[in-house]
Write an enzyme that holds these catalytic residues in place. Sequence first.
Site, short mmCIF file in Angstrom:
data_model
loop_
_atom_site.label_atom_id
_atom_site.label_comp_id
_atom_site.label_asym_id
_atom_site.label_seq_id
_atom_site.Cartn_x
_atom_site.Cartn_y
_atom_site.Cartn_z
N TYR A 181 -52.09 23.16 8.81
CA TYR A 181 -52.91 22.90 7.62
C TYR A 181 -53.51 21.51 7.64
O TYR A 181 -54.56 21.27 7.04
CB TYR A 181 -52.08 23.10 6.35
N ARG A 241 -52.40 31.41 -0.50
CA ARG A 241 -51.32 30.62 0.11
C ARG A 241 -51.90 29.49 0.96
O ARG A 241 -51.44 28.35 0.89
CB ARG A 241 -50.43 31.54 0.95
N HIS A 274 -41.53 27.30 5.58
CA HIS A 274 -41.69 27.31 7.04
C HIS A 274 -40.41 26.78 7.69
O HIS A 274 -39.87 25.75 7.27
CB HIS A 274 -42.86 26.43 7.46
N ARG A 298 -45.85 34.08 -0.25
CA ARG A 298 -46.37 35.21 0.51
C ARG A 298 -46.45 36.40 -0.43
O ARG A 298 -45.68 36.50 -1.39
CB ARG A 298 -45.45 35.54 1.69
N LYS A 312 -38.57 34.74 4.33
CA LYS A 312 -38.27 35.37 5.61
C LYS A 312 -36.84 35.05 6.03
O LYS A 312 -36.34 33.95 5.82
CB LYS A 312 -39.25 34.88 6.68
N HIS A 314 -53.07 35.98 1.23
CA HIS A 314 -52.76 34.82 2.08
C HIS A 314 -53.80 33.72 1.92
O HIS A 314 -53.51 32.55 2.21
CB HIS A 314 -52.66 35.27 3.54
#
Length: 307
Positions: A287, A255, A278, A156, A180, A252
């Site tokens: 995806y 990514r 994730h 990210r 995150k 992004h």
Amino acid sequence: MGTLLERSMRGWLDHLRVERGASPHTLRAYERDLRRYADHLAGRGIEDPGKVAEGDISDFLATLREGDTDHAPLAASSAARTLVAVRGFHKFLTLEGDTPDDVAAAVPPPKPPQRLPKAIPLDQVERLLAAASVGDTPKSLRDRALLELLYGIGARVTEAVSLDVDDIEFESATVRVLGKGGKERVLPLGRYAAEALSAYLTRARPALATKGAGSAALFLNQRGGRLSRQSAWNVIQETAKRADLPGHLSPHTLRHSFATHLLDGGADVRVVQELLGHASVTTTQIYTMVTVQQLREVFASSHPRAH
């Protein structure tokens, strides 16, 4: 004066205008939505809001999505906006004591279709990276290293600009990324990204660092401070313009392209999940929808009996 239902609707709109200060635009939109709702109920012989059941509202939502003789079908987002008016109206009636129960509270709005992540083909990624490597200035070396890293590890943009020099391990060819929720992951560093980072660290970063007060940041701006997220966005947009790439590209995009190209190359979805950071594999599986769509497009354009 109209029916009890129509008077109740007018009372709610007046409440929004006087008590809540709703704008004329909002009031017109709600009035339009409620008029269609009133027509739907009138077709069922309902003129008293106290007679409305949850099923009447669910059927109204279905009609919005499917259309009828007087209206075209609405997209999920438009139907959801109409339902907001209906739910607001019934909540108002319950709070005012006009109806015992809020019959609209349990009717969920339609979910908008899942938007597929935008990825660009490998040849466009290569064009972008080639455009970033034009020149031998500290800025051009930095920009090439930044874009190679974004595509090379699928980071990210916030993760990339938060990296410190010590997060790069050339000996083990890894990058330590803080994602995150403060979750750390160690990612493999490919040859192209490693070479771009090495060139930046030896030939560009020292010159940028002399302009600042000293920073551990990997990517520095022209003043020697940590490169900002917005500046990273500007880098990719300026580079995409030089590469004459169509559409709107963002960090992004790289990514998304990283994940899509891995899956196209046969990578397991759970490996890609770990690389992207994730929490759930469900997020990564979006995806796989991209690659299936690409298969459909190739099939439709190439197979003699596809049509």
